[in-house]
Design an enzyme around this catalytic site. Structure first.
Site, short mmCIF file in Angstrom:
data_model
loop_
_atom_site.label_atom_id
_atom_site.label_comp_id
_atom_site.label_asym_id
_atom_site.label_seq_id
_atom_site.Cartn_x
_atom_site.Cartn_y
_atom_site.Cartn_z
N ASP A 1 7.13 -7.84 -11.67
CA ASP A 1 6.72 -9.26 -12.14
C ASP A 1 7.76 -9.37 -13.05
O ASP A 1 8.17 -8.40 -13.66
CB ASP A 1 5.32 -8.91 -12.55
CG ASP A 1 4.76 -10.37 -13.01
OD1 ASP A 1 5.61 -11.47 -13.07
OD2 ASP A 1 3.62 -10.61 -13.37
N HIS B 1 -9.97 6.37 -2.91
CA HIS B 1 -10.65 5.57 -2.04
C HIS B 1 -10.49 4.14 -2.14
O HIS B 1 -10.52 3.51 -1.04
CB HIS B 1 -12.29 5.89 -2.28
CG HIS B 1 -13.13 5.10 -1.38
ND1 HIS B 1 -13.28 5.22 0.00
CD2 HIS B 1 -13.86 3.75 -1.82
CE1 HIS B 1 -13.88 4.03 0.40
NE2 HIS B 1 -14.35 3.40 -0.39
N CYS C 1 -14.57 5.54 6.38
CA CYS C 1 -13.33 5.68 5.84
C CYS C 1 -12.76 7.08 5.81
O CYS C 1 -13.65 8.23 6.12
CB CYS C 1 -13.50 5.44 4.34
SG CYS C 1 -12.17 5.58 3.29
N CYS D 1 -10.35 8.33 3.78
CA CYS D 1 -9.54 9.03 3.09
C CYS D 1 -9.77 10.35 2.49
O CYS D 1 -10.89 10.87 2.80
CB CYS D 1 -9.58 7.82 2.09
SG CYS D 1 -11.23 8.03 0.98
N CYS E 1 -13.59 10.53 0.89
CA CYS E 1 -14.54 10.46 1.96
C CYS E 1 -14.58 11.52 2.91
O CYS E 1 -15.69 12.08 3.12
CB CYS E 1 -14.44 9.09 2.62
SG CYS E 1 -14.90 7.69 1.61
N ASP F 1 -1.31 -8.55 -4.79
CA ASP F 1 -1.44 -7.57 -5.72
C ASP F 1 -2.71 -7.78 -6.67
O ASP F 1 -3.11 -8.84 -6.79
CB ASP F 1 -0.30 -7.11 -6.73
CG ASP F 1 -0.29 -8.37 -8.04
OD1 ASP F 1 -0.74 -7.87 -8.95
OD2 ASP F 1 0.14 -9.52 -7.73
#
Length: 373
Positions: free
Chosen positions: A91, A333, A302, A304, A307, A264
């Protein structure tokens, strides 16, 4: 940078694309985790790669103040400095300067502001913003813009649009051949005619992509969607469109349907540190007592790291005990949820099922809300 559109939805304005940069390809629509100070809070670059993050965002303003863009440049650029070999978008610092309203003075040349760290005075303008981003070695740079508060008077927003265009033109003159892409930022507050004006003026300057800035500053979701709809017809279809600083999972779903390619937001990482977790059946406030002996994974849908290995009961224990591991596991997560959501959106667009996906999304998110409120 090259951008190609691989599939356009026949149901809505959503599309699947590919951004090619010097540090790799990016499938769009894409969510970019926010690494403001050359770090996505609580997770390592290796963990980001495992989650499937293809690009992250870093911030010009913060890295200019600390540790300094000159230092990062001397050490080989931002990719090497933070050990991230995939694309980086930076940015320009315009939004951060806007947030320092009581500590800044805007002029035609740029903005004089006081550091939020030590109160020291600094100047940031189009040329300086480009200098910083060039030293960082960004794959995608942003023009320096003026963000306005909400609500704001029409004439004040008009003045900001005019300055944003002049500053964007000055940024464009500083771009060197072979450098990363440069995106123009459309401003205009909540006024459709000013958004259209800003978009037309920036397109005339010919940027590599375009962003919608000045949103998520207090307006409601309906107003935000109206702003996207007002600007979209004036922006070229063949260039990527980036919605800055937005937002909730619902924001992403709706904006993709309007033709947005890039997003974002700090929401997944900030909410993770505050104990609010996104799941396929709605948000979970992990501090709630009902999870004290809940042995189930946070989200059974999930895959991930969090999880796969930890129960809701354990995550609640960590959060209530203020253990640092809570922030890491929660962040892993939440980022996985956002990245997986974008992956499912791309699949839905390709299968011409985006509107069905949108309906399913809202139905699934309602399951957990009343119980967890």
């Amino acid at each position: 940078m090259r951008f190609s559109i691989q599939h356009r939805s026949r149901e809505c304005q959503g599309r699947i694309g590919c951004l090619e940069t010097a540090h790799g390809k990016i499938e769009t629509p894409v969510f970019m985790p926010v690494g403001t100070q050359a770090s996505v809070k609580a997770v390592s670059p290796e963990e980001l790669e495992e989650l499937g993050a293809e690009i992250i965002l870093a911030n010009t303003y913060h890295l200019y103040l600390r540790p300094g863009h000159d230092l990062i440049g001397r050490l080989g650029g931002l990719h090497r400095f933070m050990h991230w070999n995939r694309p980086i978008l930076t940015d320009s610092g315009g939004f951060q300067v806007y947030s320092l309203a009581r500590l800044r003075t805007v002029s035609p040349d740029g903005v004089v502001f006081q550091s939020h760290i030590d109160g020291s005075r600094h100047f940031l303008g189009p040329e300086k913003a480009m200098e910083i981003q060039q030293a960082l070695g960004s794959d995608i740079m942003m023009t320096f813009d003026e963000c306005v508060p909400f609500p704001a008077a029409y004439d004040d927003v008009l003045d900001a649009v005019k300055r944003t265009t002049r500053w964007a033109e000055r940024c464009a003159t500083r771009k060197e051949p072979g450098e990363g892409a440069l995106f123009g930022i459309v401003q205009g507050g909540m006024f459709p005619d000013l958004r259209a004006m800003s978009a037309r003026e920036l397109v005339a300057l010919g940027f590599d992509g375009y962003a919608l800035g000045g949103l998520s500053v207090g307006e409601d979701a309906e107003t935000r969607l109206a702003v996207i709809q007002a600007a979209r017809p004036f922006l070229p279809e063949e260039k990527p469109l980036y919605l800055m600083g937005v937002g909730t999972p619902a924001d992403l779903v709706e904006a993709v349907c309007l033709g947005v390619d890039m997003f974002d937001c700090v929401m997944p990482t900030r909410n993770a540190r505050n104990g609010t977790l996104f799941t396929s059946v709605g948000r979970v406030a992990i501090k709630n007592a009902r999870y004290a002996d809940d042995d189930r994974p946070l989200d059974p849908n999930c895959s991930c790291y969090t999880c796969r290995h930890y129960s809701r009961a354990y995550l609640r224990h960590l959060f209530m005990a203020r253990e640092l591991l809570a922030y890491r596991l929660n962040t892993i997560h939440n980022l996985a949820y956002y990245i997986d959501l974008m992956r499912e959106i791309r699949k839905a667009i390709e299968a011409e099922q985006m509107l069905s996906f949108r309906k399913w999304f809202y139905q699934s998110q309602e399951i957990n809300q009343k119980e967890d409120a």
